[in-house]
Motif scaffolding. Structure first.
Motif, short mmCIF file in Angstrom:
data_model
loop_
_atom_site.label_atom_id
_atom_site.label_comp_id
_atom_site.label_asym_id
_atom_site.label_seq_id
_atom_site.Cartn_x
_atom_site.Cartn_y
_atom_site.Cartn_z
N HIS C 122 0.92 -1.20 0.03
CA HIS C 122 0.00 0.21 -0.29
C HIS C 122 1.00 1.41 0.08
CE1 HIS C 122 -3.10 -2.73 1.30
NE2 HIS C 122 -2.21 -3.33 2.48
N VAL C 123 0.37 2.40 -0.48
CA VAL C 123 0.98 3.58 -0.38
C VAL C 123 0.75 4.35 0.82
CG1 VAL C 123 0.53 6.02 -1.31
CG2 VAL C 123 0.91 4.17 -2.98
N TYR C 124 1.69 5.17 1.33
CA TYR C 124 1.73 6.12 2.57
C TYR C 124 1.86 7.41 1.74
CZ TYR C 124 6.38 5.83 3.56
OH TYR C 124 7.65 5.97 3.76
N HIS C 125 1.44 8.43 2.32
CA HIS C 125 1.59 9.78 1.58
C HIS C 125 1.09 11.09 2.62
CE1 HIS C 125 -2.60 10.59 0.46
NE2 HIS C 125 -2.61 9.20 0.16
N CYS C 126 1.48 12.09 2.58
CA CYS C 126 1.23 13.26 3.29
C CYS C 126 -0.30 13.60 2.70
CB CYS C 126 2.20 14.52 3.01
SG CYS C 126 1.57 15.97 4.00
N ALA C 127 -0.99 14.16 3.57
CA ALA C 127 -2.62 14.45 3.07
C ALA C 127 -2.92 15.59 3.90
CB ALA C 127 -3.54 13.25 3.58
N VAL C 128 -2.11 16.52 3.89
CA VAL C 128 -2.77 17.92 4.28
C VAL C 128 -3.68 18.57 3.26
CG1 VAL C 128 -0.57 18.32 5.80
CG2 VAL C 128 -0.60 18.97 3.31
N PRO C 129 -4.42 19.64 3.48
CA PRO C 129 -5.44 20.00 2.54
C PRO C 129 -4.48 20.21 1.02
CG PRO C 129 -5.97 21.18 4.34
CD PRO C 129 -4.49 20.28 5.03
#
Ligand SMILES: [Cu+2]
Ligand SMILES: [Cu+2]
Ligand SMILES: [Cu+2]
Ligand SMILES: [Cu+2]
Ligand SMILES: [Cu+2]
Ligand SMILES: [Cu+2]
Ligand code: NA
Ligand code: NA
Ligand code: NA
Ligand code: NA
Ligand code: NA
Ligand code: NA
Ligand SMILES: [Zn+2]
Ligand SMILES: [Zn+2]
Ligand SMILES: [Zn+2]
Ligand SMILES: [Zn+2]
Ligand SMILES: [Zn+2]
Ligand SMILES: [Zn+2]
Ligand SMILES: [Zn+2]
Ligand SMILES: [Zn+2]
Ligand SMILES: [Zn+2]
Lengths: 303, 303, 303
Positions: C122-129
C-alpha cells in the motif's frame, strides 16, 4: 456571467436511493419509465450549470434486475427539452445498446424491451452524436444485473457516479458556467463531480452518508466520464472485495486500495468498518479532489 | 499546408489479415521478414500525414507462434527511408526486446533470432531514441504467443490497433498535418486512430467488418499509444471473456463492458453475437470517438 | 531562475534499501520513526527543486510488517520546515488512514499506533489540504503488509516510486524550478520521475541496479502521482507474476507486459532473468520516458 435561476434545488442523486436486492428466483418482467430532462442547477453554491439528466438526477436512477429478467423501458424526453436524447444500456446486446431505437425529440417517447442476458454492473448513458457533451452534462447511470445466485448480503449499499464538467470558468468561480467544447476535446475538465456536484456529500453539502461501526458496506461506483479514468480510493479504508470493472462472476480482488475505473464502467466493492470516522470516496488523482470537487464521505458512527 | 501526394492508397491494416491459429504441437522455426517504411497517406479524406510503418500498414503485421517456437526475424529498412528504425518485441527477454540488435539505417537489414518463451499477446514497436514519435507515426504491432494448449475456437478473429497522432492541425482540418512534438509532450493528440486512420472501418471508409448472427468473435486489440490508455468498449455488446493485458494463462474476466488498455499492451477478448446490428469498437473516453476518429464497426448480419 | 544550493546530494531512495522479508510467525510490535523534511535537491544535473520528503528520500522509507503486527509510528516534522505535514497509511482503517492524528507543525511530533489488519502492499503519503502539492514534492512511500504465509523467495527485491513534478520550467531547463499549481491542475507535469529524480538509475546518474543472470527479481512499484496513472513496463522482460494493484491474496496475473498503476497504488511483480542485459523500468506512456525522466535500469550481468 451571473448565476442563473435554478430549475431544481438539487441535481445530486441520493446515494441511498437504490432498488432492493433481488429476492426472486424466476425470470421477471420490469416496466421502467425514465424521463430525460434539461435543467439548470448548482454545481456548488453560487455556480450554475445547464445539466441534462435521466430522471432529474445525476447519476440517473439505478436499475436492478436478475439475470434473465426482461426490461420494458419507456424513455420520455420532456417537452421543455431543446435536444434529442436516447439511452445506451451497456447491459444489452444490439444496436447502440438500445440507443438506435430510443432517439427521441422533445415531447416524444420510445419503448424498448430486452432481456438482461449477462450479469454484471454496467453503465447506461445518452448516445446521441454529441454524446460526450450529453454525458458531461449528466446523462449517465447504472444498471445492475444480478447473477442467478445474487450478491453477498451487506448492511448498506451506496450508489455513486463520478463524471467531469467542462466549462468556460474555473472551479469555484461564481456565476453561470457555459459549456466548453475546447476543454472537453483536451480532456481538461473544470470540475470532477461525485453525483453531479462538487463536494455534495460532505459537511459543506447534504452531509455525509452514515453507517454504524461494524456494518458491511457495498458501493456501486459508476464512472461516467465522458473522458477521465477514475483512480477510485476510499480514504481510511480498503476495498476488501473488489469487483473489477463490474465483473460479478469472477472471484473479486482482495484488499484493493486504489483501482482504475475507465469511463463507461461501473465498479463495485465491499468494505468493513471496524473503526469509526469518515471514509472519503475519492479519485486518487488528487488534484481532482483538492481542486475540482471529487469527494464524498461515508461516516462510520460509533465509539 | 496543402495535402501532399500519397505514397499509398491505404495505411490501415485489414483487421481480418491474421495468421491462422496454431495447429502444431512441436516447436517450430519461423522465418519472418518485415520492412520498415516511411510513407505519406491519408488519415481521412483530404488529410495527409507522414507515416512510418512496419510492413506498410498500421498496425504492423501480426506475428503468431506457439510457446517454445523460434523466431528468426529479418528487419529491413527501406532505402527510401530518412530515419533509422528498429524493433522491440515485448515477447522476448533481452536488451530492448531485440531493439539493440536491430537498429538499422536506410537500406540496411538486421536479423535476430529468439525463442518465444512466455505465452501471451504482446506489443512490438520501434524503439529508437525518439520512439514516441515513431510510434505516433504508426510503428507498432502485435505478436501472439499461443499457450501450449492454444486458444478457444471462434468463428472470426479481428486485429485492431489504437494509437494517437500528434499534429499541428485540428482533427478534420484538410491539408497536410506536420508532426507536433509539443502536443505529444502534453499528451494532447489531434487524432486517435483505429488502424492508423480516422473512422476507417465505417461506412465512410472501407466499410465495417462483417460476421453472421450467432458467430463467436475474438478481437486482438493493440494499444500502441505512445501515451494514451484506451478505455476499450464494444458498443452494443460485452466482452464475455476478457484476457486482461493479454494474459492468456489466467482465467479470463467475465462480462467486461469497458477496460483500461495501457499504451504498450495488447488486450484480447471473445464476444457472442446473438443480435444483429453494428458492434462499434471504441475508446470510451468518448471525445476521442466523437471528435478524433477512434471507432470501427463489426456488423452482425442476419435477422 | 538560477539553480539554488542543495541541502542534500541525493534525494533518490536506494532501491535496494528494503527491510528484510518477514521471518516471524507471531504478531510483532514495531516502533518506527520517520521525519518529514523540506530540502532543495537536484532533479537532474543543474536543475534544482524544493522537495518535501519522508526521511529525506523519495520515495519514503519502505515499511514492512506481517499481517496482524502492530505499528507504533512517530512522525516528526523537522524544525526547519515551513509547512505542516502528516501521514496517511493506506494500510490502516480509520480517519485519513492516520492523517488526522498526525498533522504536525514544524518542530512537532505525533505518535499513532495501529494494527496492520489487511495484507497487501500500500501507499502512504502526506495528506494535508494541499496534498497534491506535497506528494508532487515527494511525500509518498510504501508499506508492505505480508500475508501470514509470506511472499515467494526471490534473489533480489527493488523498491521504486514513480511520481510527477509540476514546475514553471521545461524538463532539462537548467536552474531552479518553482512549483506550478496551474500545470498540476491541468495534470501536465514537467518531469515524471523514478525515485524523485530524472534518469537516476542509469549511466547518467547513480548507475543501474545489478543482478546476476538467472536471478529472480521482485519489484515493489509505488505510484505516487499525485495525478498520473503509470503504464508500468519492464523493457526487455515481462512481469511473469503480477500482483495487480498490490493484491497479495489472489493468484497473480501471468506474463503481463504493461499494466496500469493508478496514483495511490503500489503494484508488485516477479521477473526471471534468463538473458543478460538491461531491464529498463518505464512508464509506457513513452513521452514520459523520452522527454520527462521516467526510466531506471536493472542490469542483468552474465554471459
Ligand atoms: Cu441527450
Ligand atoms: Cu457506452
Ligand atoms: Cu523508427
Ligand atoms: Cu515497449
Ligand atoms: Cu505535508
Ligand atoms: Cu491516499
Ligand atoms: Na474551465
Ligand atoms: Na461492468
Ligand atoms: Na493538433
Ligand atoms: Na500482453
Ligand atoms: Na512546466
Ligand atoms: Na495496494
Ligand atoms: Zn414486455
Ligand atoms: Zn443525452
Ligand atoms: Zn447500519
Ligand atoms: Zn534459426
Ligand atoms: Zn520507428
Ligand atoms: Zn461468420
Ligand atoms: Zn505499542
Ligand atoms: Zn506533506
Ligand atoms: Zn544476485
Amino acid at each position: 456571467d451571473p448565476a442563473q435561476s435554478v430549475d431544481t434545488d438539487r441535481i445530486a442523486a441520493d446515494p441511498r436511493d437504490i432498488p432492493d436486492p433481488v429476492d426472486w428466483d424466476e425470470p421477471r418482467h420490469h416496466e421502467i419509465e425514465i424521463a430525460t430532462t434539461e435543467e439548470i442547477a448548482e454545481v456548488e453554491p453560487g455556480v450554475t450549470f445547464q445539466y441534462m439528466t435521466f430522471g432529474g438526477q445525476v447519476p440517473g436512477p439505478m436499475v436492478r434486475v436478475r439475470e434473465g429478467d426482461t426490461i420494458n423501458l419507456t424513455l420520455t424526453n420532456e417537452s421543455e427539452s431543446a435536444m434529442p436524447h436516447n439511452i445506451d444500456f451497456h447491459a444489452t446486446y444490439g444496436p447502440g445498446g438500445g440507443a438506435d431505437d430510443t432517439t427521441i425529440g422533445p415531447g416524444e417517447s420510445a419503448t424498448i424491451e430486452f432481456q438482461a442476458m449477462y450479469p454484471g454492473i454496467h453503465v447506461y448513458h445518452c448516445a446521441v452524436p454529441n454524446m460526450d457533451h450529453h454525458i458531461s452534462a449528466g446523462m449517465f447511470g447504472a444498471i445492475l444485473v444480478e447473477p442467478e445466485d445474487g450478491l453477498p448480503e451487506v448492511d448498506h449499499e451506496f450508489y455513486f457516479g463520478q463524471h467531469e464538467l467542462y466549462t468556460e470558468g474555473q472551479a469555484g468561480e461564481e456565476g453561470h458556467h457555459g459549456f466548453d467544447f475546447d476543454s472537453m476535446r483536451a480532456e481538461d475538465p473544470t470540475y470532477v463531480c461525485l453525483n453531479g456536484e462538487a463536494y455534495a456529500f460532505t459537511g459543506n453539502g447534504y452531509g455525509p452518508m452514515t453507517v454504524d461501526k461494524g456494518d458491511t458496506v457495498r458501493v456501486f461506483f459508476a464512472s461516467g466520464g465522458p473522458n477521465l479514468t477514475s483512480s477510485v480510493h476510499p480514504i481510511g479504508n480498503v476495498m476488501s472485495r473488489y469487483y473489477r470493472d463490474g465483473d460479478l462472476l469472477s472471484e473479486p480482488d482482495r484488499n484493493i486500495e486504489t483501482a482504475p475505473v475507465a469511463p463507461g464502467t461501473v465498479a463495485a466493492w465491499e468494505m468493513e468498518t471496524p473503526v469509526p470516522g469518515p471514509i472519503k470516496i475519492v479519485d486518487h488523482a488528487l488534484s481532482r479532489v483538492v481542486r475540482k470537487g471529487m469527494m464524498g464521505v461515508i461516516e462510520v458512527e460509533g465509539e
